[in-house]
Design a protein around this motif. Structure first.
Motif, PDB file in Angstrom:
ATOM      1  N   LEU A  42       0.813  -1.196   0.000  1.00 44.13           N
ATOM      2  CA  LEU A  42       0.000   0.000   0.000  1.00 44.13           C
ATOM      3  C   LEU A  42       0.853   1.256   0.000  1.00 44.13           C
ATOM      4  O   LEU A  42       1.788   1.388   0.797  1.00 44.13           O
ATOM      5  CB  LEU A  42      -0.940   0.014   1.210  1.00 44.13           C
ATOM      6  CG  LEU A  42      -1.943  -1.149   1.307  1.00 44.13           C
ATOM      7  CD1 LEU A  42      -2.922  -0.891   2.435  1.00 44.13           C
ATOM      8  CD2 LEU A  42      -2.678  -1.364  -0.005  1.00 44.13           C
ATOM      9  N   PRO A  43       0.544   2.210  -0.870  1.00 42.31           N
ATOM     10  CA  PRO A  43       1.304   3.464  -0.920  1.00 42.31           C
ATOM     11  C   PRO A  43       0.955   4.382   0.247  1.00 42.31           C
ATOM     12  O   PRO A  43      -0.111   4.252   0.855  1.00 42.31           O
ATOM     13  CB  PRO A  43       0.867   4.070  -2.255  1.00 42.31           C
ATOM     14  CG  PRO A  43      -0.514   3.552  -2.462  1.00 42.31           C
ATOM     15  CD  PRO A  43      -0.514   2.152  -1.900  1.00 42.31           C
ATOM     16  N   CYS A  47      -2.946   6.635   3.348  1.00 40.81           N
ATOM     17  CA  CYS A  47      -2.952   6.777   4.805  1.00 40.81           C
ATOM     18  C   CYS A  47      -4.266   7.416   5.262  1.00 40.81           C
ATOM     19  O   CYS A  47      -4.684   8.461   4.754  1.00 40.81           O
ATOM     20  CB  CYS A  47      -1.766   7.635   5.257  1.00 40.81           C
ATOM     21  SG  CYS A  47      -1.675   7.831   7.054  1.00 40.81           S
ATOM     22  N   GLY A  48      -4.934   6.759   6.220  1.00 41.77           N
ATOM     23  CA  GLY A  48      -6.207   7.229   6.744  1.00 41.77           C
ATOM     24  C   GLY A  48      -7.424   6.653   6.065  1.00 41.77           C
ATOM     25  O   GLY A  48      -8.556   6.868   6.517  1.00 41.77           O
ATOM     26  N   GLU A  49      -7.221   5.899   4.982  1.00 41.52           N
ATOM     27  CA  GLU A  49      -8.336   5.290   4.259  1.00 41.52           C
ATOM     28  C   GLU A  49      -8.754   3.974   4.902  1.00 41.52           C
ATOM     29  O   GLU A  49      -7.916   3.239   5.449  1.00 41.52           O
ATOM     30  CB  GLU A  49      -7.944   5.022   2.795  1.00 41.52           C
ATOM     31  CG  GLU A  49      -7.631   6.264   1.991  1.00 41.52           C
ATOM     32  CD  GLU A  49      -8.874   6.878   1.381  1.00 41.52           C
ATOM     33  OE1 GLU A  49      -9.985   6.553   1.844  1.00 41.52           O
ATOM     34  OE2 GLU A  49      -8.726   7.668   0.441  1.00 41.52           O
ATOM     35  N   ARG A  50     -10.037   3.631   4.818  1.00 44.29           N
ATOM     36  CA  ARG A  50     -10.497   2.306   5.215  1.00 44.29           C
ATOM     37  C   ARG A  50      -9.932   1.281   4.254  1.00 44.29           C
ATOM     38  O   ARG A  50      -9.652   1.576   3.093  1.00 44.29           O
ATOM     39  CB  ARG A  50     -12.037   2.229   5.159  1.00 44.29           C
ATOM     40  CG  ARG A  50     -12.729   3.035   6.188  1.00 44.29           C
ATOM     41  CD  ARG A  50     -14.229   3.069   6.060  1.00 44.29           C
ATOM     42  NE  ARG A  50     -14.840   2.070   5.202  1.00 44.29           N
ATOM     43  CZ  ARG A  50     -16.109   1.686   5.305  1.00 44.29           C
ATOM     44  NH1 ARG A  50     -16.869   2.201   6.251  1.00 44.29           N
ATOM     45  NH2 ARG A  50     -16.607   0.812   4.469  1.00 44.29           N
ATOM     46  N   LEU A  51      -9.803   0.046   4.753  1.00 46.69           N
ATOM     47  CA  LEU A  51      -9.234  -1.013   3.933  1.00 46.69           C
ATOM     48  C   LEU A  51     -10.015  -1.218   2.643  1.00 46.69           C
ATOM     49  O   LEU A  51      -9.439  -1.290   1.553  1.00 46.69           O
ATOM     50  CB  LEU A  51      -9.174  -2.326   4.725  1.00 46.69           C
ATOM     51  CG  LEU A  51      -8.710  -3.571   3.959  1.00 46.69           C
ATOM     52  CD1 LEU A  51      -7.314  -3.361   3.382  1.00 46.69           C
ATOM     53  CD2 LEU A  51      -8.754  -4.802   4.866  1.00 46.69           C
ATOM     54  N   ASP A  52     -11.345  -1.323   2.733  1.00 42.01           N
ATOM     55  CA  ASP A  52     -12.133  -1.594   1.525  1.00 42.01           C
ATOM     56  C   ASP A  52     -12.040  -0.451   0.524  1.00 42.01           C
ATOM     57  O   ASP A  52     -11.955  -0.666  -0.690  1.00 42.01           O
ATOM     58  CB  ASP A  52     -13.593  -1.890   1.887  1.00 42.01           C
ATOM     59  CG  ASP A  52     -14.285  -0.722   2.559  1.00 42.01           C
ATOM     60  OD1 ASP A  52     -13.604   0.049   3.273  1.00 42.01           O
ATOM     61  OD2 ASP A  52     -15.511  -0.557   2.379  1.00 42.01           O
ATOM     62  N   LYS A  53     -12.034   0.787   1.013  1.00 42.08           N
ATOM     63  CA  LYS A  53     -11.957   1.936   0.116  1.00 42.08           C
ATOM     64  C   LYS A  53     -10.594   2.003  -0.560  1.00 42.08           C
ATOM     65  O   LYS A  53     -10.491   2.295  -1.761  1.00 42.08           O
ATOM     66  CB  LYS A  53     -12.235   3.213   0.894  1.00 42.08           C
ATOM     67  CG  LYS A  53     -12.372   4.445   0.008  1.00 42.08           C
ATOM     68  CD  LYS A  53     -12.781   5.653   0.826  1.00 42.08           C
ATOM     69  CE  LYS A  53     -12.939   6.882  -0.067  1.00 42.08           C
ATOM     70  NZ  LYS A  53     -13.325   8.088   0.719  1.00 42.08           N
ATOM     71  N   VAL A  78      -3.827  -8.469   5.892  1.00 38.66           N
ATOM     72  CA  VAL A  78      -2.997  -7.269   5.972  1.00 38.66           C
ATOM     73  C   VAL A  78      -1.804  -7.608   6.866  1.00 38.66           C
ATOM     74  O   VAL A  78      -1.987  -7.924   8.046  1.00 38.66           O
ATOM     75  CB  VAL A  78      -3.784  -6.076   6.548  1.00 38.66           C
ATOM     76  CG1 VAL A  78      -2.879  -4.841   6.657  1.00 38.66           C
ATOM     77  CG2 VAL A  78      -4.997  -5.769   5.685  1.00 38.66           C
ATOM     78  N   ASP A  79      -0.609  -7.570   6.287  1.00 37.72           N
ATOM     79  CA  ASP A  79       0.618  -7.978   6.996  1.00 37.72           C
ATOM     80  C   ASP A  79       0.453  -9.355   7.632  1.00 37.72           C
ATOM     81  O   ASP A  79       0.823  -9.587   8.784  1.00 37.72           O
ATOM     82  CB  ASP A  79       0.998  -6.932   8.057  1.00 37.72           C
ATOM     83  CG  ASP A  79       1.476  -5.627   7.432  1.00 37.72           C
ATOM     84  OD1 ASP A  79       1.984  -5.665   6.296  1.00 37.72           O
ATOM     85  OD2 ASP A  79       1.327  -4.566   8.076  1.00 37.72           O
ATOM     86  N   LEU A  90      -2.488   2.736   7.168  1.00 35.37           N
ATOM     87  CA  LEU A  90      -1.489   3.784   7.405  1.00 35.37           C
ATOM     88  C   LEU A  90      -0.564   3.985   6.213  1.00 35.37           C
ATOM     89  O   LEU A  90       0.098   5.017   6.091  1.00 35.37           O
ATOM     90  CB  LEU A  90      -0.656   3.436   8.639  1.00 35.37           C
ATOM     91  CG  LEU A  90      -1.455   3.250   9.942  1.00 35.37           C
ATOM     92  CD1 LEU A  90      -0.528   2.817  11.064  1.00 35.37           C
ATOM     93  CD2 LEU A  90      -2.204   4.518  10.301  1.00 35.37           C
ATOM     94  N   GLY A  91      -0.530   2.980   5.326  1.00 35.01           N
ATOM     95  CA  GLY A  91       0.413   2.983   4.210  1.00 35.01           C
ATOM     96  C   GLY A  91       1.570   2.054   4.511  1.00 35.01           C
ATOM     97  O   GLY A  91       1.915   1.825   5.682  1.00 35.01           O
TER      98      GLY A  91
END
Length: 343
Positions: A42-43, A47-53, A78-79, A90-91
């Motif tokens: 993830l770039p 940062c600050g976005e919901r996972l699905d979005k 995720v990780d 978070l990115g």
């Protein structure tokens, strides 16, 4: 024999099928890709976005709803850990996605389902649909439908919109349906349905005793509270609907009066007869969606059958008509109510 070739307007055909079929199909516009595992770093910009979005932006070929389903079902990590739809990113996380096939991918697959063919020639088929068979694949019924059966028994129908289907019956309504075998025939049948020149007669057993005959001219729309139901409506979204009915016989189921009613349709809206008879105060026997729940024990489905079908043959131009006897379960119900079974 002279054959009149009717010009095919594909736009009219497509739009009319959507109108006449009356089923709100959930048709995906997504582009399918191979179900290979997707790995994303993830770039920082998400940062600050919901996972699905975040994922819907990074893999736009899949809808957010589909991505949400994968997250809920554990096909997204995720990780290395399963996550939730609303988890904030978070990115720099490593997201691994295992794409899953959409439930509708097999909707147009042939299936060996028996069908009763009443009549067939090179341009049309008339079938007697049994109760319990869904006509067209849709949410909750992506397989095991009449369309799947038609593709098995007549593979060439794969070349026609909706495998030649031009109208429908409810799942638990039995009876006659016409299916086109050529695009020319399908276009002509759709035009006849639009012009209201196709003759469709149903038999219904209703609770109560309606007047001898009458016409219900009342528009129908989706129920404003229960999305599974239709209702008589004055909404601008309501579609015109006309049903002519005639009382054929009366009887009793235990201490409750019932009537056999012949219904002729001018239009073919979803649940039309069921909604129109309910609007008069005479719901169908066995109809658990619109009828008397406490009397459901008398019949396992709505007592409704498409018994007669008439139309102008799309090639010969002759008026042709088919009639079938009542299904055994329906006939037995009439006997139970003390009625003579119509021939």
């Amino acid at each position: 024999m002279a054959i009149n070739v009717i010009p095919t307007d594909s736009t009219i055909l497509t739009d009319s099928l959507l109108e006449i079929d009356e089923t709100e199909l959930e048709e995906s516009a997504e582009q399918e890709t191979s179900p290979e595992i997707i790995e994303l770093k993830l770039p920082a910009s998400i940062c600050g976005e919901r996972l699905d979005k975040a994922l819907s932006k990074l893999i736009p070929q899949y809808s957010r709803g589909r991505i949400q389903k994968w997250i809920e079902d554990g096909f997204v990590t995720v990780d290395g850990e399963k996550s939730k739809i609303k988890t904030t990113m978070l990115g720099d996380e490593l997201v691994v996605i295992k794409p899953q096939a959409a439930p509708d991918e097999g909707a147009f697959s042939p299936e060996d389902i028996p069908i009763q063919i009443v009549y067939e020639d090179e341009s049309i088929m008339v079938i007697n649909k049994p109760a319990g068979l869904v006509v067209h694949p849709a949410a909750g019924n992506w397989s095991g439908t009449l369309l799947n059966a038609l593709l098995f028994h007549r593979p060439a129908l794969v070349n026609l919109p909706r495998a030649g289907i031009v109208h429908r019956l409810d799942k638990d309504t039995s009876g006659l349906m016409v299916v086109a075998k050529t695009l020319t025939a399908q276009t002509e049948l759709v035009r006849q349905l639009q012009a209201r020149t196709v003759s469709r007669e149903y038999y219904a057993l209703v609770w109560g005793t309606p007047i001898t005959s009458g016409t219900v001219d009342a528009a129908i729309a989706r129920h404003n509270r229960d999305r599974l139901k239709m209702a008589v409506s004055y909404s601008v979204l309501a579609k015109p609907a006309v049903t002519h009915y005639q009382r054929v016989a009366t009887g009793m189921l235990e201490r409750f009066p019932v009537s056999l009613v012949s219904c002729k349709l001018e239009t073919g809206r979803t649940h039309q007869i069921r909604v129109h008879m309910l609007s008069l105060g005479f719901p169908l026997v066995g109809d658990t969606l619109y009828g008397k729940q406490h009397l459901a024990r008398f019949f396992h489905r709505q007592a409704l059958q498409a018994r007669k079908l008439g139309l102008v043959h799309p090639v010969s131009g002759d008026y042709v008509e088919w009639r079938i006897p009542l299904e055994n379960d329906f006939a037995d119900l009439l006997v139970q109510a003390g009625m003579q079974v119509p021939q």
